[in-house]
Scaffold this motif. Structure first.
Motif, PDB file in Angstrom:
ATOM      1  N   LYS A  10       0.839  -1.208   0.000  1.00 28.85           N
ATOM      2  CA  LYS A  10       0.000   0.000   0.000  1.00 28.85           C
ATOM      3  C   LYS A  10       0.871   1.254   0.000  1.00 28.85           C
ATOM      4  N   LEU A  22      -4.825   6.717  -8.110  1.00 22.96           N
ATOM      5  CA  LEU A  22      -6.223   6.293  -8.196  1.00 22.96           C
ATOM      6  C   LEU A  22      -6.354   4.883  -8.761  1.00 22.96           C
ATOM      7  N   VAL A  23      -5.630   4.595  -9.821  1.00 22.50           N
ATOM      8  CA  VAL A  23      -5.691   3.260 -10.425  1.00 22.50           C
ATOM      9  C   VAL A  23      -5.157   2.216  -9.456  1.00 22.50           C
ATOM     10  N   THR A  25      -4.901   2.334  -6.182  1.00 28.93           N
ATOM     11  CA  THR A  25      -5.782   2.198  -5.017  1.00 28.93           C
ATOM     12  C   THR A  25      -6.976   1.317  -5.345  1.00 28.93           C
ATOM     13  N   LYS A  26      -7.575   1.531  -6.502  1.00 34.53           N
ATOM     14  CA  LYS A  26      -8.718   0.700  -6.920  1.00 34.53           C
ATOM     15  C   LYS A  26      -8.285  -0.750  -7.110  1.00 34.53           C
ATOM     16  N   TYR A  27      -7.110  -0.952  -7.671  1.00 31.52           N
ATOM     17  CA  TYR A  27      -6.607  -2.307  -7.871  1.00 31.52           C
ATOM     18  C   TYR A  27      -6.409  -3.009  -6.527  1.00 31.52           C
ATOM     19  N   GLU A  29      -7.973  -2.455  -3.785  1.00 29.17           N
ATOM     20  CA  GLU A  29      -9.273  -2.752  -3.174  1.00 29.17           C
ATOM     21  C   GLU A  29      -9.769  -4.121  -3.627  1.00 29.17           C
ATOM     22  N   LYS A  30      -9.439  -4.507  -4.851  1.00 34.57           N
ATOM     23  CA  LYS A  30      -9.876  -5.785  -5.411  1.00 34.57           C
ATOM     24  C   LYS A  30      -8.884  -6.907  -5.124  1.00 34.57           C
ATOM     25  N   ILE A  73      -9.148  -1.199 -15.097  1.00 33.17           N
ATOM     26  CA  ILE A  73      -9.706  -0.368 -14.026  1.00 33.17           C
ATOM     27  C   ILE A  73     -10.009   0.934 -14.567  1.00 33.17           C
TER      28      ILE A  73
END
Length: 73
Positions: A10, A22-23, A25-27, A29-30, A73
């Protein structure tokens, strides 16, 4: 509770480019921990963004699956 490796990943995802942040962070999350991503993040921010945004295909073939997932994403 997060493992030490997850926390390090992280932190390593915190980049100088907002779009890349942003990309990534979204990755995360999954996909909580991805050793392949940890190694991919050794690239410079601008190179990473060019690859993720599709402006460049200059990356090692072993990262092909990861790049495809990041671009989705």
């Amino acid at each position: 509770m997060e493992s030490l490796d997850e926390r390090r990943l992280k932190w390593k995802c915190r980049r100088g480019l907002l779009e890349l942040d942003l990309v990534l962070t979204k990755y995360l999350e999954k996909t909580p921990y991805d050793a392949e991503l940890a190694e991919f993040l050794d690239l410079q921010d601008n190179d990473l963004w060019d690859i993720v945004s599709g402006r460049s295909d200059r990356y090692e073939a072993r990262f092909g699956g990861l790049v495809t997932r990041l671009r989705a994403i």
